[in-house]
Design a protein around this motif. Structure first.
Motif, PDB file in Angstrom:
ATOM      1  N   ASP A   8       0.831  -1.207   0.000  1.00  0.00           N
ATOM      2  CA  ASP A   8       0.000   0.000   0.000  1.00  0.00           C
ATOM      3  C   ASP A   8       0.863   1.254   0.000  1.00  0.00           C
ATOM      4  O   ASP A   8       0.584   2.223  -0.708  1.00  0.00           O
ATOM      5  CB  ASP A   8      -0.913   0.021   1.226  1.00  0.00           C
ATOM      6  CG  ASP A   8      -2.060  -0.969   1.140  1.00  0.00           C
ATOM      7  OD1 ASP A   8      -2.338  -1.457   0.016  1.00  0.00           O
ATOM      8  OD2 ASP A   8      -2.669  -1.256   2.177  1.00  0.00           O
ATOM      9  N   ARG A  11       2.404   1.972  -3.404  1.00  0.00           N
ATOM     10  CA  ARG A  11       1.429   2.577  -4.321  1.00  0.00           C
ATOM     11  C   ARG A  11       1.134   4.014  -3.934  1.00  0.00           C
ATOM     12  O   ARG A  11       0.969   4.885  -4.801  1.00  0.00           O
ATOM     13  CB  ARG A  11       0.148   1.744  -4.338  1.00  0.00           C
ATOM     14  CG  ARG A  11       0.286   0.418  -5.062  1.00  0.00           C
ATOM     15  CD  ARG A  11      -1.062  -0.248  -5.238  1.00  0.00           C
ATOM     16  NE  ARG A  11      -1.630  -0.665  -3.956  1.00  0.00           N
ATOM     17  CZ  ARG A  11      -1.432  -1.872  -3.415  1.00  0.00           C
ATOM     18  NH1 ARG A  11      -0.683  -2.769  -4.043  1.00  0.00           N
ATOM     19  NH2 ARG A  11      -1.984  -2.191  -2.264  1.00  0.00           N
ATOM     20  N   ALA A  12       1.076   4.287  -2.629  1.00  0.00           N
ATOM     21  CA  ALA A  12       0.769   5.639  -2.168  1.00  0.00           C
ATOM     22  C   ALA A  12       1.837   6.640  -2.593  1.00  0.00           C
ATOM     23  O   ALA A  12       1.542   7.814  -2.839  1.00  0.00           O
ATOM     24  CB  ALA A  12       0.615   5.647  -0.648  1.00  0.00           C
ATOM     25  N   ARG A  14       3.336   6.631  -5.344  1.00  0.00           N
ATOM     26  CA  ARG A  14       3.260   6.825  -6.795  1.00  0.00           C
ATOM     27  C   ARG A  14       4.615   6.593  -7.460  1.00  0.00           C
ATOM     28  O   ARG A  14       5.093   7.388  -8.267  1.00  0.00           O
ATOM     29  CB  ARG A  14       2.738   8.228  -7.115  1.00  0.00           C
ATOM     30  CG  ARG A  14       1.420   8.551  -6.445  1.00  0.00           C
ATOM     31  CD  ARG A  14       0.980   9.977  -6.691  1.00  0.00           C
ATOM     32  NE  ARG A  14      -0.190  10.302  -5.862  1.00  0.00           N
ATOM     33  CZ  ARG A  14      -0.778  11.495  -5.845  1.00  0.00           C
ATOM     34  NH1 ARG A  14      -0.309  12.476  -6.604  1.00  0.00           N
ATOM     35  NH2 ARG A  14      -1.816  11.719  -5.060  1.00  0.00           N
ATOM     36  N   GLU A 164       2.083  12.040   2.761  1.00  0.00           N
ATOM     37  CA  GLU A 164       1.428  10.732   2.676  1.00  0.00           C
ATOM     38  C   GLU A 164       1.756   9.961   3.942  1.00  0.00           C
ATOM     39  O   GLU A 164       2.760  10.237   4.620  1.00  0.00           O
ATOM     40  CB  GLU A 164       1.909   9.982   1.426  1.00  0.00           C
ATOM     41  CG  GLU A 164       1.203   8.659   1.132  1.00  0.00           C
ATOM     42  CD  GLU A 164      -0.303   8.765   1.063  1.00  0.00           C
ATOM     43  OE1 GLU A 164      -0.926   8.637   2.147  1.00  0.00           O
ATOM     44  OE2 GLU A 164      -0.862   8.944  -0.034  1.00  0.00           O
ATOM     45  N   VAL A 166       1.065   5.835   5.850  1.00  0.00           N
ATOM     46  CA  VAL A 166       0.449   4.526   6.008  1.00  0.00           C
ATOM     47  C   VAL A 166       0.807   4.040   7.408  1.00  0.00           C
ATOM     48  O   VAL A 166       1.982   4.040   7.782  1.00  0.00           O
ATOM     49  CB  VAL A 166       0.948   3.517   4.947  1.00  0.00           C
ATOM     50  CG1 VAL A 166       0.413   2.115   5.243  1.00  0.00           C
ATOM     51  CG2 VAL A 166       0.522   3.967   3.552  1.00  0.00           C
TER      52      VAL A 166
END
Length: 224
Positions: A8, A11-12, A14, A164, A166
């Protein structure tokens, strides 16, 4: 940080094919190797452990990314990439810079203009009830970690924008700790007479520690 959450995070961010990454205190190199497989990045991992280095190179070969990632045996504290990178990371090892501020400064020395710094840092989910609980979380004092709002604010005070994040969760932490029990038990069965066996036998019976939840944040300099 589970495999799913690690994916995850990739992907976050990019990630794009050909982007370069430096991972300080990379351990077995799982992050840089899986992201190279999934996103086509190139990477350099640095760790002081020769055992981790060997495992990291084997893992990169298993994933078919041995030509895109490399691992060096070195002290991550003070290490600067030979060439500026797109992503400079230190996940769960900010002691290499004496804490978050020093680690951000260290990572920035390897970062190209406009690049991303990735930092993994524990935070308090709740105020520890006692000094014993603090020590059980591998901290010397409550002030060693922030709560989540305090950690987010810290990045801003240091001149970085948090772009960002996670977060690990309790299930991730329990899997991380419990897997160590199996590893220790398997090692004890194979090495019952080793001088470290009594110490490891004790640690194999430990309950899950009330450790702070780990947070992963990607930060960008405000002037980038």
């Amino acid at each position: 940080m589970s495999e799913v959450k690690l994916a995850d995070l990739g992907r976050a961010l990019r990630l794009t094919a050909g982007a370069s990454m430096l991972d300080l205190a990379c351990g077995t190199g799982e992050m840089v190797s899986t992201w190279s497989r999934d996103h086509g990045i190139t990477g350099l991992g640095v760790d002081i452990s020769t055992v981790f280095g060997e495992q990291a190179r084997r893992r990169a070969s298993e994933l078919g990314v041995g030509e895109r990632v490399a691992f060096v045996h070195d002290d991550a504290a003070g290490f600067v990439a030979p060439e500026p990178v797109d992503i400079a990371a230190c996940v769960g090892a900010t002691w290499i810079g004496g804490g978050v501020p020093g680690t951000l400064d260290l990572l920035a020395r390897s970062l190209r203009p406009g690049g991303l710094v990735l930092v993994g840092e524990p935070f308090w989910r709740e105020d520890p009830p006692s000094d014993e609980a603090v020590r059980g979380c591998h901290a010397q004092a409550r002030s060693d970690f922030h709560d989540l709002p305090g950690l987010v604010e810290l990045f801003g005070r240091l001149g970085w924008d948090l772009v960002e994040m996670v977060l690990a969760d309790e299930d991730s932490w329990d899997r991380y700790v419990a897997a160590q029990w199996m590893t220790i038990r398997t090692w004890l069965d194979a090495n019952p007479d080793d001088e470290l066996a009594p110490e490891c036998h004790g640690s194999a019976r430990l309950r899950p520690l009330p450790a702070p939840l780990s947070g992963l944040g990607s930060v960008r300099p405000k002037d980038a």
